[in-house]
Design an enzyme around this catalytic site. Structure first.
Site, short mmCIF file in Angstrom:
data_model
loop_
_atom_site.label_atom_id
_atom_site.label_comp_id
_atom_site.label_asym_id
_atom_site.label_seq_id
_atom_site.Cartn_x
_atom_site.Cartn_y
_atom_site.Cartn_z
N THR A 87 5.53 -0.57 -4.22
CA THR A 87 6.01 -0.02 -3.37
C THR A 87 6.45 1.64 -3.85
O THR A 87 7.09 3.05 -3.30
CB THR A 87 7.49 -0.37 -2.79
OG1 THR A 87 8.06 -0.47 -4.02
CG2 THR A 87 7.37 -1.96 -2.19
N HIS B 47 2.67 2.95 12.02
CA HIS B 47 3.18 2.88 13.40
C HIS B 47 4.92 4.23 12.63
O HIS B 47 4.82 3.46 11.79
CB HIS B 47 3.62 1.77 13.79
CG HIS B 47 3.03 0.99 14.38
ND1 HIS B 47 1.67 1.48 15.67
CD2 HIS B 47 2.13 -0.25 13.87
CE1 HIS B 47 0.27 0.71 15.43
NE2 HIS B 47 0.99 -0.34 14.20
#
Lengths: 202, 204
Positions: free
Chosen positions: A180, A116
């Site tokens: 990450t 999103h």
């Protein structure tokens, strides 16, 4: 879990799998599997929506036990030889490339997208587009970056690999790590976010 | 437990392996929990009085592996990867998607790992079974482990301690301690309190 054909043997104790126990032969047309590669689980392709030619190419001698191949319409995924994944969730909207001799533990997730948008106003537009009333409405742009996992990488259970990450050859991703950033070859990482805690011998 | 070791309420058409010892007061939700169970020891899994395992619990136990669940231990969907020993103490509360691994199953050295990965496709069960040193896991009495936590090889979690959700436990946890984080860090201590069982509501 509903189809008896795809089920593992009903009793545990060192009993061999009967022939045909693996879910074979009903893959989407744009999936190519190498020799002696097996994919189990009725849910393996439940969320496979890619329309790319050769969207998923898996090499030879791989074991994909309970892996979910959740590819979006433009998703492309390549997996090398002798890979051993158990119950991993692979979410791919763009590109995921995995080398050979890669092992991925239970309940790990690899994704090449944010799913999103970050900006609040764009998320409202996205919520509308994703809703039952949003048919035909275009979704706002969503960040996607390829994930690359090189040869000989070990990824522990419950690990998560986020978008844009390249994991160097021979790296060891400890159980539960949230990766990450890029991981240098042969390093051992751990934690959330994952940090380098050591090296792996050659 | 039925004489033929099936469970009348089971959705999965399996049986309880012969070397799984289940106390008559214990509860097993499904025999699917044993589909990766391949221990060859006389007792591969032992359920104590009032112990229970629910859907999602998976005994991924190798030929020399042994798992013991203490009295009233509640295991609500843990992945138990055991090649040696995983002991879960009395009154332990284990949440969903918790991983106990007493072994990494694959060698740390990438050359040795390649050899094992080349053997996997020839194994009828398609599981890795390299001779990797396993280090037992010990979860003591009255421990509570939150969802998605990982307990790495060789870890002991002391009596009465709490492991926060999504923690990765890389070091031994002392008794009556709260740990959380990835890697897990000590957050604080907890008071043992009055542990006299007769002070709780009535007999079981």
């Amino acid at each position: 879990m509903s189809d008896a054909v795809s089920r593992p043997p009903a009793t545990g104790a060192s009993e061999a799998l009967p022939p045909g126990c693996w879910t074979q032969g009903k893959h989407p047309e744009n999936v190519r599997l190498g020799p002696n590669t097996v994919v189990t689980d009725d849910l393996a392709f439940k969320r496979f929506h890619s329309r790319e030619p050769d969207a998923l190419v898996i090499g030879a001698q791989c074991t994909m036990d309970g892996v979910h191949f959740d590819l979006g319409e433009q998703g492309r995924m390549v997996i090398g030889d002798y890979c051993y994944f158990t119950n991993a969730v692979l979410l791919c909207e763009l590109e995921v490339r995995i080398g050979s001799y890669v092992a991925i533990g239970w309940n790990s997730t690899i994704c090449d997208t944010d799913f999103h948008p970050l900006a609040p106003a764009e998320r409202i537009a996205d919520a509308l587009a994703c809703s039952p009333l949003g048919k035909g409405r275009a979704r706002p742009p969503i960040l996607k970056r390829p994930v690359i996992i090189e040869d000989d990488v070990w990824i522990g259970p419950n690990a998560t690999i986020l978008k844009g990450v390249r994991i160097g050859a021979g790296a060891w991703i400890e159980a539960g790590s949230l990766v990450t950033r890029d991981v240098p070859p042969r390093s051992r990482v751990l934690g959330n976010p994952a940090q380098i805690v050591g090296n792996v011998e050659r | 437990m039925q004489p033929d070791r099936t469970l009348s309420w089971d959705w999965y058409p399996g049986k309880v392996p012969h070397n799984v010892v289940i106390d008559e007061t214990a509860y097993v939700e499904t025999t699917f929990s044993f589909y990766l169970f391949r221990s060859e020891l006389p007792v591969g899994v032992k359920y104590g009085r009032g112990a229970s395992t629910y859907l999602g619990t998976m005994f991924d136990v190798g030929p020399r592996g042994r798992v013991e669940l203490g009295e009233y231990a509640l295991v609500h969907g843990a992945r138990i990867i055991c090649d040696k020993e995983v002991l879960i103490g009395d009154y332990a509360l284990i949440s969903w998607n918790v991983v106990f691994m007493d072994t990494y199953r694959l060698p740390f050295n990438s050359g040795a790992r390649r050899k094992e990965l080349e053997r996997v496709p020839g194994n009828p069960l398609r599981v890795a079974s390299a001779e990797v040193p396993a280090r037992p896991i010990r979860v003591e009495r009255n421990v509570w482990i939150g969802f998605d936590a990982c307990i790495l090889p060789g870890i002991t979690i002391g009596e009465g301690s709490v492991v926060g959700a999504k923690s990765v436990v890389t070091e031994t946890v002392p008794p009556f301690t709260v740990v959380a984080g990835n890697p897990a860090r000590v957050i604080r201590q907890v008071e043992p309190g009055d542990q006299n069982l007769s002070s709780f509501s009535g007999p079981i």
